[in-house]
Design a protein around this motif. Sequence first.
Motif, PDB file in Angstrom:
ATOM      1  N   VAL A   1       3.831   7.980  13.096  1.00 32.01           N
ATOM      2  CA  VAL A   1       3.699   7.560  14.580  1.00 32.01           C
ATOM      3  C   VAL A   1       4.476   6.222  14.977  1.00 32.01           C
ATOM      4  O   VAL A   1       4.787   5.911  15.930  1.00 32.01           O
ATOM      5  CB  VAL A   1       2.273   7.894  15.222  1.00 32.01           C
TER       6      VAL A   1
ATOM      7  N   HIS B   1      14.337  10.809  11.977  1.00 26.57           N
ATOM      8  CA  HIS B   1      13.338  11.945  11.287  1.00 26.57           C
ATOM      9  C   HIS B   1      11.930   9.930  11.003  1.00 26.57           C
ATOM     10  O   HIS B   1      12.748   9.614  10.313  1.00 26.57           O
ATOM     11  CB  HIS B   1      13.129  12.157  10.240  1.00 26.57           C
TER      12      HIS B   1
ATOM     13  N   VAL C   1       9.999  15.868  20.503  1.00 28.06           N
ATOM     14  CA  VAL C   1       9.626  15.471  18.749  1.00 28.06           C
ATOM     15  C   VAL C   1       8.978  16.624  18.074  1.00 28.06           C
ATOM     16  O   VAL C   1       7.781  17.078  19.240  1.00 28.06           O
ATOM     17  CB  VAL C   1       8.812  14.412  18.650  1.00 28.06           C
ATOM     18  N   GLU C   2       8.459  16.984  17.294  1.00 27.77           N
ATOM     19  CA  GLU C   2       7.860  17.992  16.332  1.00 27.77           C
ATOM     20  C   GLU C   2       7.248  17.147  15.168  1.00 27.77           C
ATOM     21  O   GLU C   2       8.357  16.836  14.258  1.00 27.77           O
ATOM     22  CB  GLU C   2       8.691  19.062  15.843  1.00 27.77           C
ATOM     23  N   PHE C   3       6.700  17.331  14.998  1.00 30.98           N
ATOM     24  CA  PHE C   3       5.597  17.619  13.915  1.00 30.98           C
ATOM     25  C   PHE C   3       5.723  18.018  12.569  1.00 30.98           C
ATOM     26  O   PHE C   3       5.166  19.503  12.884  1.00 30.98           O
ATOM     27  CB  PHE C   3       4.258  17.157  13.505  1.00 30.98           C
TER      28      PHE C   3
ATOM     29  N   PHE D   1       7.443  13.083  11.112  1.00 32.13           N
ATOM     30  CA  PHE D   1       8.418  14.174  12.573  1.00 32.13           C
ATOM     31  C   PHE D   1       9.515  14.190  12.551  1.00 32.13           C
ATOM     32  O   PHE D   1      10.308  12.880  12.405  1.00 32.13           O
ATOM     33  CB  PHE D   1       8.042  12.813  13.689  1.00 32.13           C
TER      34      PHE D   1
ATOM     35  N   LEU E   1       8.332   6.248  15.115  1.00 39.61           N
ATOM     36  CA  LEU E   1       9.012   7.042  16.151  1.00 39.61           C
ATOM     37  C   LEU E   1       9.612   6.189  17.063  1.00 39.61           C
ATOM     38  O   LEU E   1      10.969   6.683  17.612  1.00 39.61           O
ATOM     39  CB  LEU E   1       8.151   8.244  17.025  1.00 39.61           C
TER      40      LEU E   1
END
Length: 89
Positions: free
Chosen positions: A37, A33, A10-12, A19, A40
């Motif tokens: 949070v 996506h 996961v990337e922000f 995310f 997720l």
Amino acid sequence: MTYKGFVARVEFIADDSAFIGRIAGINDIIGFHVESVADLTSAFHEAVDDDIETCVPKRQKFIGPHDHQAATTAHDGARRADRAGGRSS
């Protein structure tokens, strides 16, 4: 994050306030996506469940029966490699 032997990366993305995640350790690109949070985990679980339902049977056709323990071991190895490289899963 792990679920049913699968690992999420996961990337922000600050510009989008989102995310972006994908299931790691498989040849297919399965992504998800969300904007919080809190969402997720459910988005990752939904992506894994969908992959298991639609893609795993197709992959099995080409590579033979899915060895869940081998997949888990492969995912664990990918997670350890990411951590060693300074990335977190």
